[in-house]
Design a protein around this motif. Structure first.
Motif, PDB file in Angstrom:
ATOM      1  N   UNK A 166      50.567  38.805  33.125  1.00 55.61           N
ATOM      2  CA  UNK A 166      51.023  38.858  34.524  1.00 55.61           C
ATOM      3  C   UNK A 166      50.032  38.096  35.398  1.00 55.61           C
ATOM      4  N   UNK A 167      50.523  37.562  36.504  1.00 55.55           N
ATOM      5  CA  UNK A 167      49.672  36.722  37.349  1.00 55.55           C
ATOM      6  C   UNK A 167      50.197  36.706  38.786  1.00 55.55           C
ATOM      7  N   UNK A 168      49.320  36.323  39.699  1.00 51.51           N
ATOM      8  CA  UNK A 168      49.674  36.129  41.106  1.00 51.51           C
ATOM      9  C   UNK A 168      49.367  34.692  41.488  1.00 51.51           C
ATOM     10  N   UNK A 169      50.216  34.116  42.340  1.00 45.60           N
ATOM     11  CA  UNK A 169      50.003  32.755  42.832  1.00 45.60           C
ATOM     12  C   UNK A 169      49.769  32.798  44.336  1.00 45.60           C
ATOM     13  N   UNK A 170      48.606  32.318  44.756  1.00 44.01           N
ATOM     14  CA  UNK A 170      48.274  32.231  46.170  1.00 44.01           C
ATOM     15  C   UNK A 170      48.353  30.761  46.583  1.00 44.01           C
ATOM     16  N   UNK A 171      49.479  30.378  47.181  1.00 43.04           N
ATOM     17  CA  UNK A 171      49.685  28.970  47.535  1.00 43.04           C
ATOM     18  C   UNK A 171      48.736  28.517  48.638  1.00 43.04           C
ATOM     19  N   UNK A 172      48.398  29.441  49.550  1.00 43.65           N
ATOM     20  CA  UNK A 172      47.512  29.081  50.662  1.00 43.65           C
ATOM     21  C   UNK A 172      46.136  28.678  50.153  1.00 43.65           C
ATOM     22  N   UNK A 173      45.586  29.480  49.223  1.00 46.62           N
ATOM     23  CA  UNK A 173      44.252  29.194  48.680  1.00 46.62           C
ATOM     24  C   UNK A 173      44.301  28.361  47.407  1.00 46.62           C
ATOM     25  N   UNK A 174      45.530  28.030  46.948  1.00 48.12           N
ATOM     26  CA  UNK A 174      45.713  27.291  45.708  1.00 48.12           C
ATOM     27  C   UNK A 174      44.967  27.978  44.558  1.00 48.12           C
ATOM     28  N   UNK A 175      45.274  29.253  44.371  1.00 42.04           N
ATOM     29  CA  UNK A 175      44.601  30.060  43.357  1.00 42.04           C
ATOM     30  C   UNK A 175      45.613  30.791  42.479  1.00 42.04           C
ATOM     31  N   UNK A 176      45.412  30.703  41.174  1.00 44.11           N
ATOM     32  CA  UNK A 176      46.184  31.485  40.214  1.00 44.11           C
ATOM     33  C   UNK A 176      45.288  32.616  39.734  1.00 44.11           C
ATOM     34  N   UNK A 177      45.742  33.852  39.877  1.00 46.45           N
ATOM     35  CA  UNK A 177      44.964  35.003  39.426  1.00 46.45           C
ATOM     36  C   UNK A 177      45.705  35.688  38.282  1.00 46.45           C
ATOM     37  N   UNK A 178      45.100  35.660  37.103  1.00 45.94           N
ATOM     38  CA  UNK A 178      45.671  36.393  35.974  1.00 45.94           C
ATOM     39  C   UNK A 178      45.339  37.862  36.167  1.00 45.94           C
ATOM     40  N   UNK A 179      46.357  38.692  36.308  1.00 47.41           N
ATOM     41  CA  UNK A 179      46.128  40.117  36.607  1.00 47.41           C
ATOM     42  C   UNK A 179      46.108  40.983  35.353  1.00 47.41           C
ATOM     43  N   UNK A 180      46.727  40.515  34.275  1.00 48.80           N
ATOM     44  CA  UNK A 180      46.753  41.332  33.057  1.00 48.80           C
ATOM     45  C   UNK A 180      47.010  40.478  31.824  1.00 48.80           C
ATOM     46  N   UNK A 181      46.201  40.722  30.781  1.00 48.36           N
ATOM     47  CA  UNK A 181      46.397  40.086  29.478  1.00 48.36           C
ATOM     48  C   UNK A 181      46.546  41.200  28.451  1.00 48.36           C
ATOM     49  N   UNK A 182      47.597  41.178  27.651  1.00 51.21           N
ATOM     50  CA  UNK A 182      47.812  42.277  26.698  1.00 51.21           C
ATOM     51  C   UNK A 182      46.719  42.349  25.641  1.00 51.21           C
ATOM     52  N   UNK A 183      46.460  43.559  25.172  1.00 52.73           N
ATOM     53  CA  UNK A 183      45.509  43.745  24.073  1.00 52.73           C
ATOM     54  C   UNK A 183      46.136  43.274  22.763  1.00 52.73           C
ATOM     55  N   UNK A 184      45.270  43.016  21.801  1.00 53.48           N
ATOM     56  CA  UNK A 184      45.776  42.572  20.504  1.00 53.48           C
ATOM     57  C   UNK A 184      46.525  43.711  19.798  1.00 53.48           C
ATOM     58  N   UNK A 185      47.511  43.318  19.017  1.00 52.18           N
ATOM     59  CA  UNK A 185      48.265  44.271  18.211  1.00 52.18           C
ATOM     60  C   UNK A 185      47.943  43.991  16.741  1.00 52.18           C
ATOM     61  N   UNK A 186      47.366  44.990  16.069  1.00 56.82           N
ATOM     62  CA  UNK A 186      46.968  44.820  14.670  1.00 56.82           C
ATOM     63  C   UNK A 186      47.981  45.527  13.773  1.00 56.82           C
TER      64      UNK A 186
END
Length: 203
Positions: A96-116
Motif C-alpha cells: 500500500x502507498x500514498x501519493x503526494x502530488x504537491x510534494x512529489x512524494x511516494x510513501x510506501x505505507x505497508x509491505x507484506x511479511x514473507x510467507x514461508x
C-alpha cells in the motif's frame, strides 16, 4: 500618449496572464502524467515473488511404554528421512502507498511479511514397534511437528530468506529508479529512500 501606455500595459498584462495560465495547465498535465506513470509502475511491481529451496533432514524417533513398575518396557522407533521443498514468498499485490502530488512524494505505507511454506516428504525406515506400543496418529503428528521445527531452524540458518529479501528489494527498486528519474521522492518508515541500500536497511 498616456492612453497608449495604458493600452500597451494592458496588452502585456493579458499576455503574461495567458502564459501563466498556460504554464499552470502544462504543469498540472505533467504532474498527472507523472502520477499515472508511477501508479502503473507500482501495478507492474505488484506480483507474487517466490524464492524456492530444498532441505533434507534425518531424524530418529523413539518412544517407550513402561508397565508393571517399569519392569516391562515396549519401545518403538524409526529412522525418518525428510526431503522438503520450501518457498518464501512476498505478495507485492498487498503493498500500500500514498501519493503526494504537491510534494512529489511516494510513501510506501505497508509491505507484506514473507510467507514461508514447507512441504515435507517424510519416509520411514527401520521401523520397530510392538503390539502394545504401535505407531499411532499421535506419533505421526509429533513427528510432523518435530520435522517442521527442525526445518525452520535450517531455513533461518540458510540464505533462503536473505535471497528472498534481495528479490523483494530488486522489485521495489523499480519504483525507486522511476521516482528518482522523475524528480520525485520515495519514503518508507518515515525515512527517504535514496538507494537500494536504504531500502534494504528499512525492510
Amino acid at each position: 500618449m498616456k492612453k497608449i501606455i495604458i493600452g500597451v500595459a494592458a496588452v502585456v498584462l493579458v499576455v503574461l496572464l495567458f502564459r501563466f495560465c498556460e504554464f499552470k495547465k502544462q504543469d498540472g498535465s505533467s504532474l498527472t502524467s507523472d502520477t499515472n506513470l508511477i501508479q502503473q509502475q507500482i501495478v507492474n511491481v505488484g506480483k507474487l515473488v517466490v524464492t524456492e529451496g530444498h532441505f533434507s533432514e534425518v531424524l530418529t524417533y523413539k518412544d517407550q511404554q513402561k508397565y508393571f513398575l517399569d519392569v516391562l518396557t515396549f519401545e518403538k522407533k524409526a529412522l525418518i528421512v525428510v526431503n522438503a521443498d520450501v518457498t518464501v514468498a512476498y505478495d507485492l499485490r498487498q503493498v500500500t502507498y500514498d501519493i503526494n502530488e504537491k510534494d512529489k512524494t511516494i510513501t510506501i505505507t505497508s509491505i507484506p511479511k514473507e510467507e514461508i511454506k514447507i512441504s515435507p516428504d517424510i519416509k520411514f525406515y527401520d521401523v520397530n514397534q510392538s503390539k502394545l506400543n504401535p505407531f499411532t496418529g499421535d506419533d505421526y503428528n509429533k513427528i510432523n511437528t518435530q520435522v517442521k521445527e527442525k526445518l525452520k531452524l535450517k531455513i533461518e540458518k540458510s540464505t533462503l530468506k536473505t535471497n528472498a529479501k534481495n528479490r523483494l528489494v530488486s522489485e521495489l527498486s523499480k519504483i525507486l529508479i522511476l521516482t528518482n528519474s522523475m524528480g520525485w521522492k520515495l519514503e518508507y518508515n518515515g525515512t527517504e529512500v535514496k538507494t537500494d541500500s536504504d531500502l534494504q536497511l528499512q525492510l
